[in-house]
Scaffold this active site. Structure first.
Site, PDB file in Angstrom:
ATOM      1  N   HIS A 308       0.850  -1.196   0.000  1.00  0.00           N
ATOM      2  CA  HIS A 308       0.000   0.000   0.000  1.00  0.00           C
ATOM      3  C   HIS A 308       0.879   1.236   0.000  1.00  0.00           C
ATOM      4  O   HIS A 308       1.941   1.264   0.600  1.00  0.00           O
ATOM      5  CB  HIS A 308      -0.895   0.010   1.250  1.00  0.00           C
ATOM      6  N   ASP A 366      -7.876  -5.518   0.021  1.00  0.00           N
ATOM      7  CA  ASP A 366      -8.328  -6.402  -1.068  1.00  0.00           C
ATOM      8  C   ASP A 366      -7.905  -7.845  -0.880  1.00  0.00           C
ATOM      9  O   ASP A 366      -8.296  -8.707  -1.674  1.00  0.00           O
ATOM     10  CB  ASP A 366      -7.769  -5.879  -2.403  1.00  0.00           C
TER      11      ASP A 366
HETATM   12  C1  SDX Z   1      -6.289  -0.106  -2.885  1.00  0.00           C
HETATM   13  O1  SDX Z   1      -4.593   4.470  -2.109  1.00  0.00           O
HETATM   14  C2  SDX Z   1      -5.470   3.799  -1.469  1.00  0.00           C
HETATM   15  O2  SDX Z   1      -5.828   4.132  -0.360  1.00  0.00           O
HETATM   16  C3  SDX Z   1      -6.067   2.608  -2.176  1.00  0.00           C
HETATM   17  C4  SDX Z   1      -7.053   1.759  -1.389  1.00  0.00           C
HETATM   18  C5  SDX Z   1      -8.329   2.500  -1.095  1.00  0.00           C
HETATM   19  O3  SDX Z   1      -9.044   2.126  -0.155  1.00  0.00           O
HETATM   20  O4  SDX Z   1      -8.688   3.431  -1.892  1.00  0.00           O
HETATM   21  O5  SDX Z   1      -6.458   1.359  -0.164  1.00  0.00           O
HETATM   22  C6  SDX Z   1      -7.443   0.511  -2.167  1.00  0.00           C
HETATM   23  O6  SDX Z   1      -6.065   0.219  -4.010  1.00  0.00           O
HETATM   24  C7  SDX Z   1      -5.390  -1.063  -2.142  1.00  0.00           C
HETATM   25  C8  SDX Z   1      -4.181  -1.545  -3.006  1.00  0.00           C
HETATM   26  C9  SDX Z   1      -4.668  -2.661  -3.955  1.00  0.00           C
HETATM   27  N1  SDX Z   1      -3.623  -2.989  -4.906  1.00  0.00           N
HETATM   28  C10 SDX Z   1      -2.961  -4.170  -4.841  1.00  0.00           C
HETATM   29  O7  SDX Z   1      -3.090  -4.984  -3.944  1.00  0.00           O
HETATM   30  C11 SDX Z   1      -2.013  -4.421  -6.015  1.00  0.00           C
HETATM   31  C12 SDX Z   1      -0.670  -4.926  -5.491  1.00  0.00           C
HETATM   32  N2  SDX Z   1      -0.014  -3.833  -4.760  1.00  0.00           N
HETATM   33  C13 SDX Z   1       0.917  -3.014  -5.500  1.00  0.00           C
HETATM   34  O8  SDX Z   1       0.710  -2.872  -6.850  1.00  0.00           O
HETATM   35  C14 SDX Z   1       1.389  -1.780  -4.722  1.00  0.00           C
HETATM   36  O9  SDX Z   1       1.690  -2.195  -3.457  1.00  0.00           O
HETATM   37  C15 SDX Z   1       0.475  -0.572  -4.650  1.00  0.00           C
HETATM   38  C16 SDX Z   1       0.046  -0.134  -5.984  1.00  0.00           C
HETATM   39  C17 SDX Z   1      -0.702  -0.870  -3.798  1.00  0.00           C
HETATM   40  C18 SDX Z   1       1.283   0.570  -4.006  1.00  0.00           C
HETATM   41  O10 SDX Z   1       2.309   0.862  -4.863  1.00  0.00           O
HETATM   42  P1  SDX Z   1       3.373   2.048  -4.513  1.00  0.00           P
HETATM   43  O11 SDX Z   1       3.008   2.739  -3.279  1.00  0.00           O
HETATM   44  O12 SDX Z   1       3.556   2.856  -5.746  1.00  0.00           O
HETATM   45  O13 SDX Z   1       4.649   1.239  -4.169  1.00  0.00           O
HETATM   46  P2  SDX Z   1       5.731   0.777  -5.223  1.00  0.00           P
HETATM   47  O14 SDX Z   1       5.059   0.205  -6.431  1.00  0.00           O
HETATM   48  O15 SDX Z   1       6.696   1.893  -5.412  1.00  0.00           O
HETATM   49  O16 SDX Z   1       6.398  -0.439  -4.432  1.00  0.00           O
HETATM   50  C19 SDX Z   1       7.432  -0.180  -3.489  1.00  0.00           C
HETATM   51  C20 SDX Z   1       8.322  -1.414  -3.572  1.00  0.00           C
HETATM   52  C21 SDX Z   1       8.711  -1.738  -5.021  1.00  0.00           C
HETATM   53  O17 SDX Z   1       9.967  -2.383  -4.994  1.00  0.00           O
HETATM   54  P3  SDX Z   1      11.293  -1.445  -5.370  1.00  0.00           P
HETATM   55  O18 SDX Z   1      11.012  -0.862  -6.739  1.00  0.00           O
HETATM   56  O19 SDX Z   1      11.338  -0.391  -4.286  1.00  0.00           O
HETATM   57  O20 SDX Z   1      12.427  -2.438  -5.337  1.00  0.00           O
HETATM   58  O21 SDX Z   1       7.612  -2.572  -3.104  1.00  0.00           O
HETATM   59  C22 SDX Z   1       7.432  -3.503  -4.172  1.00  0.00           C
HETATM   60  C23 SDX Z   1       7.682  -2.753  -5.467  1.00  0.00           C
HETATM   61  O22 SDX Z   1       8.210  -3.637  -6.457  1.00  0.00           O
HETATM   62  N3  SDX Z   1       6.049  -3.949  -4.102  1.00  0.00           N
HETATM   63  C24 SDX Z   1       5.647  -5.199  -4.268  1.00  0.00           C
HETATM   64  C25 SDX Z   1       4.257  -5.164  -4.079  1.00  0.00           C
HETATM   65  N4  SDX Z   1       3.859  -3.927  -3.813  1.00  0.00           N
HETATM   66  C26 SDX Z   1       4.972  -3.170  -3.825  1.00  0.00           C
HETATM   67  N5  SDX Z   1       6.341  -6.339  -4.559  1.00  0.00           N
HETATM   68  C27 SDX Z   1       5.591  -7.461  -4.661  1.00  0.00           C
HETATM   69  N6  SDX Z   1       4.244  -7.521  -4.497  1.00  0.00           N
HETATM   70  C28 SDX Z   1       3.539  -6.386  -4.198  1.00  0.00           C
HETATM   71  N7  SDX Z   1       2.225  -6.443  -4.018  1.00  0.00           N
END
Ligand code: SDX
Length: 432
Positions: A308, A366
């Site tokens: 998140h 989720d």
């Molecule tokens: C919702 O914003 C909100 O409040 C949203 C929400 C709401 O109520 O409105 O809470 C609802 O959207 C919840 C999130 C649902 N999405 C998912 O579950 C999809 C999987 N999660 C990711 O795609 C990600 O965690 C996000 C999109 C939720 C957040 O992405 P960020 O904040 O942009 O973080 P990032 O992509 O920069 O990740 C930081 C690091 C990265 O590694 P590095 O590049 O630093 O090496 O963490 C890793 C990412 O690769 N990472 C993950 C991961 N999520 C982040 N690695 C593996 N699996 C994951 N799920």
């Protein structure tokens, strides 16, 4: 905005720009950069808005480190345990927990706006039966501005109020009818004697040829799921609604934009993507393979339902959802749900893994919701529409807050241009 609590000074290009710093009631302070370009001819750069506050708001607050979520100051755990969705709607819209009389009035107003204009049925019929219900919802909600002209003038507070009630009241009907249409069953009309969640379940699962009694347990679980999804600060879809609203677009068009943004698998579409991922993993022994893929920079696979932007601790909603999953499955007599076992083992393994610990990746809202919704009888394609039904009150509350803010301006970000500089047109015969 209150008086600055301190200042921040930027030294740039031989200039010293002093910027005011404001404090909220809780959470990080903000550096006000509104005069930065005028004084220093420089932009800030924050493509994902990781360090940017786009507005001030009094509606919802998240402490990502503590894993805390407050609706108008009330902790989500207390609301999930003691409140109900329409009371939470009242709280989010008007700022205080309603009195008994205010509750009666609000519930009556919502109940009496649940029907759709009969002619709107033609919009559903224009879609293929296999259309994703989110596509239908974007279309039908956007079309509401063609039917409810008496609540599209955003400068009229009364019309804003009517539009808010109409959206909250009609979204369950639209989502239920999108589902019914996709399975070739007739539309079921709202029933005013049912509460909000029961009415939604009835519209989804009743058929004209026999009585359908809504299970109070499932209605309570659905009502709790709706409370958990109601609002969440300036997430992507809420920011979309605010940006659309900042141009003066009508409220139905703004909510349609929010639905479109929520659909993405990185946002509200993650509940569907999570269940599809759990199905693909299928058995506990395959979890290590997926954990490895999630950690592999060269593999686009991510653990859906994990991570998140704000929470760097447990998403408090995920905790409530996990408890609810056990309760609902137990009450449905589902003694062994393989997907729930995979989800719990996946959570356990991930939370012990250095990669997830270091990046502070925890289950989000989720991760468990799909397991409950599937057990209730919903297909995965209905998971995000249910999120949209729940989030409509948050979108509308945030939209009303923005429209009522006398200082609000149209949102228009700038950019760092990295394309070609000025060059002259070349006739096609002179091109290489
Ligand atoms: C919702 O914003 C909100 O409040 C949203 C929400 C709401 O109520 O409105 O809470 C609802 O959207 C919840 C999130 C649902 N999405 C998912 O579950 C999809 C999987 N999660 C990711 O795609 C990600 O965690 C996000 C999109 C939720 C957040 O992405 P960020 O904040 O942009 O973080 P990032 O992509 O920069 O990740 C930081 C690091 C990265 O590694 P590095 O590049 O630093 O090496 O963490 C890793 C990412 O690769 N990472 C993950 C991961 N999520 C982040 N690695 C593996 N699996 C994951 N799920």
């Amino acid at each position: 905005m209150q008086k600055p609590v301190k200042t921040a000074t930027l030294h740039y290009d031989g200039k010293e720009i002093v910027l005011p710093v404001y404090a909220g009631t809780v959470g990080p302070n903000v550096v006000d950069i509104r005069k930065l370009f005028a004084e220093a001819e420089v932009f800030t750069f924050d493509p994902g808005f990781t360090s940017t506050a786009a507005c001030d708001s009094s509606i919802t607050y998240i402490d990502g480190d503590k894993g805390e979520l407050l609706y108008r100051g009330y902790p989500i755990e207390q609301l999930a345990a003691q409140s109900n969705f329409l009371e939470v709607c009242n709280l989010l819209l008007y700022g205080e927990l309603p009195t008994a009389a205010q509750t009666t009035d609000f519930v009556n107003r919502v109940t009496r706006h649940t029907m759709l204009h009969e002619q709107m049925q033609y919009f559903f019929r224009g879609f293929r039966r296999d259309a994703h219900p989110m596509a239908t919802m974007v279309g039908v909600v956007g079309a509401m501005s063609a039917f409810y002209h008496d609540s599209t003038d955003i400068n009229d507070p009364w019309q804003r109020e009517v539009a808010a009630i109409r959206m909250i009241a009609k979204m369950p009907t639209i989502a239920a009818w999108a589902y019914k249409y996709s399975i070739g069953q007739p539309f079921v009309y709202p029933q005013n004697h049912l509460d909000y969640a029961s009415n939604f379940l009835h519209m989804c699962f009743a058929v004209p040829c026999e009585p359908y009694v809504v299970s109070p347990v499932l209605a309570k679980a659905m009502d709790r799921i709706m409370m958990l999804h109601a609002d969440h600060e300036q997430n992507a879809s809420t920011s979309t609604v605010r940006l659309a609203g900042s141009s003066g677009a009508n409220p139905f068009a703004c909510i349609a934009a929010g639905i479109a943004c929520l659909w993405g698998p990185a946002h509200g579409g993650a509940n569907q993507a999570t269940l599809e991922m759990l199905r693909e993993i299928a058995t506990v022994d395959r979890i290590p393979e997926f954990i490895r893929r999630a950690k592999d920079k060269n593999d686009p696979f991510r653990l859906m339902g994990f991570g998140h932007r704000v929470y760097k601790n447990f998403d408090p909603r995920a905790k409530v959802m996990k408890e609810s999953a056990d309760e609902v499955l137990d009450l449905l007599g589902v003694k062994h749900n393989p997907l729930l076992q995979v989800a719990k083992e996946l959570e356990r393994i991930a939370l012990e893994d250095e990669y997830f610990i270091e990046k502070k990746l925890y289950p989000n809202v989720d991760f468990y919701s799909g397991i409950i919704l599937e057990a209730m009888g919903f297909p995965t394609a209905m998971f995000t529409p249910i999120f949209a039904v729940s989030r409509t009150v948050g979108w509308i509350a945030q939209w009303k807050e923005m429209i009522a803010d006398p200082t609000q301006k149209i949102g228009r970000p700038r950019q760092l241009y990295v394309g070609p500089t000025r060059r002259d047109y070349v006739p096609v015969e002179a091109r290489g």
